[in-house]
Design an enzyme around this catalytic site. Structure first.
Site, PDB file in Angstrom:
ATOM      1  N   ARG A 143     -27.444 -76.682  44.516  1.00  0.00           N
ATOM      2  CA  ARG A 143     -27.909 -76.676  43.242  1.00  0.00           C
ATOM      3  C   ARG A 143     -28.606 -77.814  42.524  1.00  0.00           C
ATOM      4  NH1 ARG A 143     -22.380 -75.419  39.905  1.00  0.00           N
ATOM      5  NH2 ARG A 143     -23.769 -75.329  38.215  1.00  0.00           N
ATOM      6  N   LYS A 191     -27.012 -81.935  33.394  1.00  0.00           N
ATOM      7  CA  LYS A 191     -25.429 -81.751  33.873  1.00  0.00           C
ATOM      8  C   LYS A 191     -25.157 -82.212  35.387  1.00  0.00           C
ATOM      9  CE  LYS A 191     -26.004 -76.673  35.063  1.00  0.00           C
ATOM     10  NZ  LYS A 191     -25.442 -75.229  34.530  1.00  0.00           N
ATOM     11  N   HIS A 192     -24.411 -82.746  35.878  1.00  0.00           N
ATOM     12  CA  HIS A 192     -22.948 -82.846  35.472  1.00  0.00           C
ATOM     13  C   HIS A 192     -22.563 -84.235  35.191  1.00  0.00           C
ATOM     14  CE1 HIS A 192     -23.146 -78.919  37.568  1.00  0.00           C
ATOM     15  NE2 HIS A 192     -22.601 -78.424  36.905  1.00  0.00           N
ATOM     16  N   ASP A 206     -17.794 -79.283  30.239  1.00  0.00           N
ATOM     17  CA  ASP A 206     -17.888 -77.984  31.189  1.00  0.00           C
ATOM     18  C   ASP A 206     -17.174 -77.026  30.814  1.00  0.00           C
ATOM     19  OD1 ASP A 206     -18.901 -76.442  33.395  1.00  0.00           O
ATOM     20  OD2 ASP A 206     -18.664 -78.222  34.845  1.00  0.00           O
ATOM     21  N   HIS A 208     -14.106 -76.136  39.885  1.00  0.00           N
ATOM     22  CA  HIS A 208     -13.738 -74.709  39.519  1.00  0.00           C
ATOM     23  C   HIS A 208     -12.295 -74.310  40.166  1.00  0.00           C
ATOM     24  CE1 HIS A 208     -18.356 -74.468  38.595  1.00  0.00           C
ATOM     25  NE2 HIS A 208     -17.672 -73.562  37.945  1.00  0.00           N
ATOM     26  N   ARG A 212     -28.302 -66.105  35.848  1.00  0.00           N
ATOM     27  CA  ARG A 212     -27.600 -64.905  35.118  1.00  0.00           C
ATOM     28  C   ARG A 212     -28.657 -63.920  34.987  1.00  0.00           C
ATOM     29  NH1 ARG A 212     -23.172 -67.775  37.145  1.00  0.00           N
ATOM     30  NH2 ARG A 212     -22.598 -69.167  35.797  1.00  0.00           N
ATOM     31  N   ASP A 252     -26.695 -70.076  31.980  1.00  0.00           N
ATOM     32  CA  ASP A 252     -26.834 -71.027  33.168  1.00  0.00           C
ATOM     33  C   ASP A 252     -27.853 -70.171  33.934  1.00  0.00           C
ATOM     34  OD1 ASP A 252     -24.649 -73.049  33.489  1.00  0.00           O
ATOM     35  OD2 ASP A 252     -23.614 -71.386  32.771  1.00  0.00           O
TER      36      ASP A 252
END
Length: 474
Positions: free
Chosen positions: A290, A320-321, A403, A332, A227, A219
């Site tokens: 995002r 996504k998503h 996901d 999450h 990351r 990601d």
């Protein structure tokens, strides 16, 4: 005198018969010519009128090329020379079994003439035919089927899983050799404190331990979710967010994607879990930071730019998503229910996804939102109907991945039951999980009990193998 009159009448009748025969032959000749002239020709002009002053036969011509752009009322065709012609297609017969997809082969039959510089004002469109696009993995299907046929069911099941490495707690290469998964999703701990060479060595060792080359996904959306570029040893600054890039224009988006693609590939990553194709105009939305923060149409341009730029350099991307996050809660940490009508998705949320699919994106990631317009009971990631919409309405034939199945939204929904089998039954090809052993055990049980059929398993694993071939891994 009577005989003379009879002879004159006889002569007149003969002359009339000859004239009739001559007229019949002339009409037959003109009809044959009209049939011949109706054959498609891109260069021939209108045929000469017939002897009848009330009718005119014109020549039908053809323009062949690919679909460059399409709206509800027009279609733009790019010919072999790169010239663009935009035709009005309202009330024009259309043969397009799979819809009008960008890049598809198209034939426009018209009368009149096309002018220079794309001028179509002198042409009248008679009919349009658009061919289906070849499947994104079509060139690899036979080889993937052959490879799948040589694999054990256990190896096939493992290919459906994208796991986490937990590299901070163990040897990732040994883990890869033991589990033989389809691939890994790499998180910040996989890069933290490491130099570029150390990352390359680690990922190379993992690949060497696997019998089948693995997907290495990350990601790296930019902005809040990075990351790799969170590590200053790999990039001095974090990649900017989609909104910041779009504020500078599509050239900035393309340059950013090119740099990101080069970095990921140099480290050994082959799948970017981006672009974010969600549409959000409200800063209060969970997903807003995002996204591009722009309209569906503007987000679609961003998505297409990222997909094309990355794909041309050999990096896989995942939209996504799906089917679009909208203003929903963070899955999450809990279950999120989306009650918007289907029209909202078709008129807005689907547009960026369709743009990415038409641009050749090989993968789509499905959210855990419960979208009541499609399925009031199941999260999107576990819903056969949501996957049907993606396959049939948007025409996607690449890899569908969930996901992360470890998210609370799924755990709260399924309870103690592992969602893996249900996810495959819904139509997913790859399952993202941070609990490899439990997820694999659930799939194995589903296979052994016959819930997962050989046909279903083969279809999923062959797509995964095709994806790897598309990336040049196999």
């Amino acid at each position: 005198m009577k005989k003379l009159v009879l002879r004159l009448l006889s002569l007149l009748l003969c002359l009339g018969a000859l004239g009739g025969c001559s007229g019949g032959e002339g009409m037959q000749s003109r009809e044959s010519a009209a049939e011949s002239s109706s054959a498609p020709s891109a260069e021939s002009s209108a045929a000469a009128p017939t002897s009848s002053p009330s009718s005119e036969t014109v020549t039908e011509k053809t323009l062949e090329g690919t679909v460059y752009e399409a709206t509800s009322g027009t279609i733009t065709v790019e010919n072999a020379s790169g010239a663009l012609y935009t035709f009005v297609r309202e009330d024009v017969p259309l043969d397009a079994p799979e819809g009008i997809l960008i890049g598809a082969a198209v034939t426009v039959v018209y009368t009149g003439a096309l002018g220079r510089d794309g001028d179509t004002s002198g042409a009248e469109v008679m009919r349009i035919s658009v061919s289906p696009l070849p499947g994104i993995f079509e060139a690899y299907e036979a080889r993937a089927a052959e490879l799948a046929a040589s694999m054990t069911p256990e190896r096939k099941l493992a290919q459906l899983l994208m796991s986490a490495t937990f590299s901070a707690n163990g040897d990732p290469a040994a883990q890869a050799g033991r589990d033989q998964p389809g691939g890994y999703v790499l998180f910040r701990p996989d890069f933290e404190g490491l130099t570029a060479q150390q990352v390359r060595d680690k990922l190379a060792a993992m690949q060497q331990a696997s019998e089948i080359p693995m997907l290495m996904a990350v990601d790296e959306e930019g902005g809040d979710v990075v990351r790799i570029s969170s590590n200053p040893l790999l990039r001095q600054e974090r990649f900017p967010s989609p909104a910041a890039l779009c504020a500078e224009g599509m050239e900035a988006v393309q340059a950013d994607t090119a740099e990101k693609t080069e970095l990921l590939l140099s480290l050994g990553c082959n799948l970017l879990l981006a672009p974010v194709a969600d549409v959000s105009l409200d800063e209060g939305d969970y997903i807003h930071r995002r996204t591009t923060g722009l309209s569906a149409e503007e987000t679609a341009v961003y998505v297409e730019t990222v997909v094309r730029s990355a794909g041309e350099a050999g990096l896989g991307t995942a939209l996504k998503h799906f089917p679009g996050y909208g203003n929903n809660l963070n899955t999450h940490t809990g279950i999120s229910v989306d009650s918007r009508p289907m029209e909202s998705f078709r008129e807005s949320d689907f547009l960026p996804f369709q743009a990415g699919i038409d641009a050749g994106c090989p993968a789509v990631l499905v959210s855990h939102n419960i979208v009541t317009a499609m399925d009031a009971e199941l999260p999107a990631s576990l819903s056969p109907e949501v996957h049907r919409v993606l396959r049939e309405e948007l025409g996607f034939d690449g890899v569908i991945l969930t996901d992360d199945l470890s998210m609370d939204a799924i755990g709260l929904y399924t309870g103690d039951t592992d969602p893996a089998v249900q996810a495959v039954l819904a139509g997913n090809d790859l399952l993202l999980t941070q609990r490899f052993e439990a997820t694999y055990a659930a799939l194995l049980e589903g296979w052994q009990t016959g819930v997962l059929t050989e046909e279903l398993l083969d279809r999923a694993v062959e797509r995964v193998l095709c994806f790897k071939m598309w990336l040049g891994l196999l």
